[in-house]
Design an enzyme around this catalytic site. Structure first.
Site, PDB file in Angstrom:
ATOM      1  N   SER A  44       5.905  18.647 -85.616  1.00  0.00           N
ATOM      2  CA  SER A  44       5.165  18.227 -83.683  1.00  0.00           C
ATOM      3  C   SER A  44       5.321  19.821 -83.094  1.00  0.00           C
ATOM      4  O   SER A  44       6.528  20.079 -82.993  1.00  0.00           O
ATOM      5  CB  SER A  44       5.013  16.840 -84.115  1.00  0.00           C
ATOM      6  OG  SER A  44       5.894  16.804 -83.172  1.00  0.00           O
ATOM      7  N   SER A  46       6.344  18.505 -79.731  1.00  0.00           N
ATOM      8  CA  SER A  46       6.094  18.413 -78.558  1.00  0.00           C
ATOM      9  C   SER A  46       7.546  19.337 -78.256  1.00  0.00           C
ATOM     10  O   SER A  46       7.953  19.181 -76.747  1.00  0.00           O
ATOM     11  CB  SER A  46       7.088  16.748 -79.030  1.00  0.00           C
ATOM     12  OG  SER A  46       8.507  16.722 -79.781  1.00  0.00           O
ATOM     13  N   LYS A 107      14.420  16.131 -79.279  1.00  0.00           N
ATOM     14  CA  LYS A 107      14.328  15.998 -78.084  1.00  0.00           C
ATOM     15  C   LYS A 107      15.347  15.963 -77.347  1.00  0.00           C
ATOM     16  O   LYS A 107      16.545  16.423 -78.077  1.00  0.00           O
ATOM     17  CB  LYS A 107      13.509  14.348 -77.533  1.00  0.00           C
ATOM     18  CG  LYS A 107      12.610  13.780 -77.776  1.00  0.00           C
ATOM     19  CD  LYS A 107      11.206  14.259 -77.994  1.00  0.00           C
ATOM     20  CE  LYS A 107      10.286  13.228 -78.981  1.00  0.00           C
ATOM     21  NZ  LYS A 107       9.305  13.661 -78.310  1.00  0.00           N
ATOM     22  N   SER A 197       4.706  14.526 -75.846  1.00  0.00           N
ATOM     23  CA  SER A 197       5.723  14.505 -75.832  1.00  0.00           C
ATOM     24  C   SER A 197       5.381  13.052 -76.417  1.00  0.00           C
ATOM     25  O   SER A 197       5.723  12.589 -74.697  1.00  0.00           O
ATOM     26  CB  SER A 197       7.069  14.828 -75.397  1.00  0.00           C
ATOM     27  OG  SER A 197       8.008  14.747 -76.277  1.00  0.00           O
TER      28      SER A 197
END
Length: 251
Positions: A44, A46, A107, A197
């Site tokens: 993804s 994010s 993250k 995100s």
């Protein structure tokens, strides 16, 4: 005079040897993935611009020690963590989603235990101090011939760690949050693509990340593809690779 019979040499059972070789290889690979490095791919956007969709990277499992999150299939053999050190502010980490303990998320750690974290008009505040944002060149996204330019910034965290973030909007929930106080033994994680995100800003989806849920620290890209490769056209495997990203360290 008759010669003594020639002793028959016993041929090894090739099937048994093959099985043993495969078992050894699997055990070695499993050991490396469990205790040293595990490969992950980015599905993804994010973490754009730091990590792009199609990036493949190694995560060091020994950086934060070992917990259930380090084990294959997240098998919980013990509680807490064994060995390693705690993450630093600015580290890019892989962790198991707190609500299920199985789904992998990647993250950046922006909040440490005891920190007060808030986002106001798209600006990250840590313990009441705004993280400096410096406008730099636009990030160019390309998708199927469609090109879009996205505002890009260099964000400086307390302590001096810098990284790039994307931010288009100043409104909406993710850009205007309440103040969060990070509990002991937990961390606050956010994606670098701030408008795209799902992270600790959403308490119902992610929330605070327990230390026990950390898998490891993202270290280095070993491959990257732009997604244009066709499985049945081998030459596209070469043309689709982003060679400029190979062996880049994750910062």
């Amino acid at each position: 005079m008759s010669l003594p019979p020639i002793a028959k040499t016993q041929k090894p059972d090739t099937l048994v040897e093959l099985v043993k070789t495969v078992v050894y290889a699997v055990l070695i690979a499993l050991g490396i993935r469990t205790f040293f490095f595990e490969p992950f791919n980015i599905p993804s956007a994010s973490m754009v611009p730091t990590l792009l969709v199609g990036d493949y990277l190694f995560v060091s499992k020994f950086s934060f020690g070992y917990s259930f999150a380090s084990m294959p299939y997240s098998v919980k053999l013990f509680d807490g963590r064994i060995g390693g050190s705690e993450p630093e502010r600015g580290d890019v980490v892989v962790f198991k989603l707190p609500r299920d303990g199985k789904t992998d998320y990647i993250k950046r750690i922006v909040g440490l235990p005891g920190d007060r974290i808030q986002v106001t008009r798209g600006v990250l505040l840590i313990n009441g101090e705004s993280a400096k944002l410096e406008r730099v060149e636009d990030f160019v996204e390309s998708d199927g011939g469609f090109v879009r330019r996205v505002p890009q910034f260099v964000e400086t965290l307390p302590g001096g760690r810098q990284h790039r973030v994307l931010k288009i909007h100043n409104d909406g929930f993710y850009n205007n949050t309440p103040e969060f106080t990070v509990p002991a033994g937990h961390y606050f994680a956010m994606g670098d693509h701030r408008d795209n995100s799902q992270d600790s800003r959403d308490a119902s989806a992610v929330g605070f990340v327990p230390f026990e849920n950390l898998v490891g620290r993202a270290q280095i890209l070993f491959f990257s593809t732009d997604g244009t490769a066709n499985l049945f056209l081998p030459w596209t495997w070469v043309t689709a690779a982003r060679y400029g990203r190979l062996l880049d360290r994750v910062r």
